[in-house]
Write a protein that holds these residues in place. Structure first.
Motif, PDB file in Angstrom:
ATOM      1  N   SER A  89       0.828  -1.205   0.000  1.00  0.00           N
ATOM      2  CA  SER A  89       0.000   0.000   0.000  1.00  0.00           C
ATOM      3  C   SER A  89       0.861   1.253   0.000  1.00  0.00           C
ATOM      4  O   SER A  89       0.519   2.257  -0.633  1.00  0.00           O
ATOM      5  N   ALA A 150      -1.745   0.252   6.300  1.00  0.00           N
ATOM      6  CA  ALA A 150      -2.204  -0.073   4.948  1.00  0.00           C
ATOM      7  C   ALA A 150      -3.497   0.674   4.633  1.00  0.00           C
ATOM      8  O   ALA A 150      -3.676   1.207   3.519  1.00  0.00           O
ATOM      9  N   GLN A 154      -3.982   3.423   1.709  1.00  0.00           N
ATOM     10  CA  GLN A 154      -5.071   3.288   0.740  1.00  0.00           C
ATOM     11  C   GLN A 154      -5.926   4.553   0.698  1.00  0.00           C
ATOM     12  O   GLN A 154      -6.409   4.954  -0.368  1.00  0.00           O
ATOM     13  N   THR A 157      -4.099   7.061  -1.397  1.00  0.00           N
ATOM     14  CA  THR A 157      -4.245   6.705  -2.805  1.00  0.00           C
ATOM     15  C   THR A 157      -5.613   7.108  -3.340  1.00  0.00           C
ATOM     16  O   THR A 157      -5.736   7.650  -4.441  1.00  0.00           O
ATOM     17  N   ILE A 177      -2.613  -1.010  -9.245  1.00  0.00           N
ATOM     18  CA  ILE A 177      -3.040  -1.462  -7.921  1.00  0.00           C
ATOM     19  C   ILE A 177      -3.367  -2.954  -7.944  1.00  0.00           C
ATOM     20  O   ILE A 177      -3.067  -3.689  -6.992  1.00  0.00           O
TER      21      ILE A 177
END
Length: 330
Positions: A89, A150, A154, A157, A177
């Motif tokens: 991640s 993580a 995320q 992102t 991804i």
């Protein structure tokens, strides 16, 4: 099986190159033979596109499988895989910075891999700093820290994707991804192979210590193994291999989770045998997953992570149902 899979991976595709022609081009490339000028484009497809992609897929699959074995022993959790530490991640944040924001543009074709690897290293450092305690590392702290960070990576992102302009960039992010070997070149293979082989050799050397650690910290200590030190070493080795692999292939899931369990069903729980077989099984699995990703919707390409999940989940569940298997042994 791996050799046959590599040959099939080179020969299969949507370019209309038959098996005979593919093998002829391979032989010409390996022996330095000459080919007619009319075969130049097909030769380039086989030698410069398919072959490095297949070789890189085998290396990535081997690395993910070996690291999966190590992570499951390190945290003593049957559901652990190379991404439980949050490294993948973190790598995704760096990769998306290149795809969506144009970061590290001066590095050219190396921008994506370099940014992903650097962000994976930063994620590793962060996980290490947060999970460390005066009593060392514990499986629970590593799992909780990696999982929590993580989710944080995320979230970063997701913000980057929604804040960027829609279009091809967002599609590229999704492909990365979920994993893709579309950017494979010969220049990327040596470094990844070197890191994966070095990590595998270290794990093989420490296989007996992994046997002790998987039983429990008290038992490991009684057998002369320092659980805290071994867990720190495992953390850095698995993080380095995972970060290197993810930087060139994206976040390919399920390989590191499924392969160690399948191999234990075949050869038992001894890490000396598991680490000898798991990289080969992981390489075969990922080569065929890449082949399916290229041919199922040709000329379009599916993310490899979709293939590993769709094919691997039912196969894994069937083996679990029929094998009478328990984590750590038969």
């Amino acid at each position: 099986m791996l050799l046959v899979s590599l040959l099939c991976g080179v020969a299969l595709g949507d370019a209309g190159i038959g098996w005979t022609e593919a093998f002829r081009f391979l032989r010409a490339g390996l022996t330095g033979g000459t080919l007619p000028a009319s075969d130049a484009s097909e030769y380039l497809i086989v030698w410069e596109i398919r072959l490095p992609r297949v070789v890189l897929g085998a290396v990535v699959g081997a690395g993910l499988a070996a690291v999966g074995v190590a992570v499951q022993a390190m945290v003593r959790n049957a559901l652990a895989d190379p991404f439980v530490l949050g490294i993948s991640s973190g790598a995704a944040v760096g990769a998306n910075a290149v795809i969506l924001l144009g970061a590290f543009a001066g590095l050219g074709v190396w921008a994506l891999s370099a940014s992903a690897f650097l962000s994976a290293l930063l994620a590793m450092v962060l996980v290490y700093a947060v999970a460390r305690s005066p009593y060392g590392f514990t499986p629970l702290r590593l799992i909780l820290t990696g999982t929590a960070l993580a989710f944080g990576f995320q979230a970063i992102t997701t913000v980057m994707v929604f804040g960027a302009a829609r279009g091809e960039a967002a599609r590229s992010v999704m492909m990365w991804i979920l994993g893709s070997l579309g950017g494979a070149t010969w220049t990327k293979v040596p470094l990844v192979a070197l890191v994966v082989v070095a990590g595998w050799i270290w794990l093989r050397i420490r296989a007996e210590a992994l046997n002790a650690l998987s039983v429990g910290d008290e038992t490991a200590a009684a057998l002369g193994v320092d659980p805290g030190r071994l867990r720190r070493e495992l953390f850095f080795v698995t993080a380095a291999v995972t970060g290197t692999v993810v930087a060139v292939s994206g976040a390919i899931g399920f390989v590191g989770l499924m392969v160690p369990h399948v191999v234990r069903m075949l050869v038992g729980a001894d890490h000396r045998r598991v680490l000898a077989v798991a990289p080969l099984v992981g390489a075969v699995l990922l080569v065929w997953a890449d082949v399916l990703s290229r041919v199922l919707l040709a000329p379009a390409e599916l993310p490899i992570g979709v293939i590993t999940a769709v094919v691997g989940v039912p196969a894994f569940l069937l083996l679990m149902r029929r094998g009478g298997y328990a984590f750590g042994g038969r």
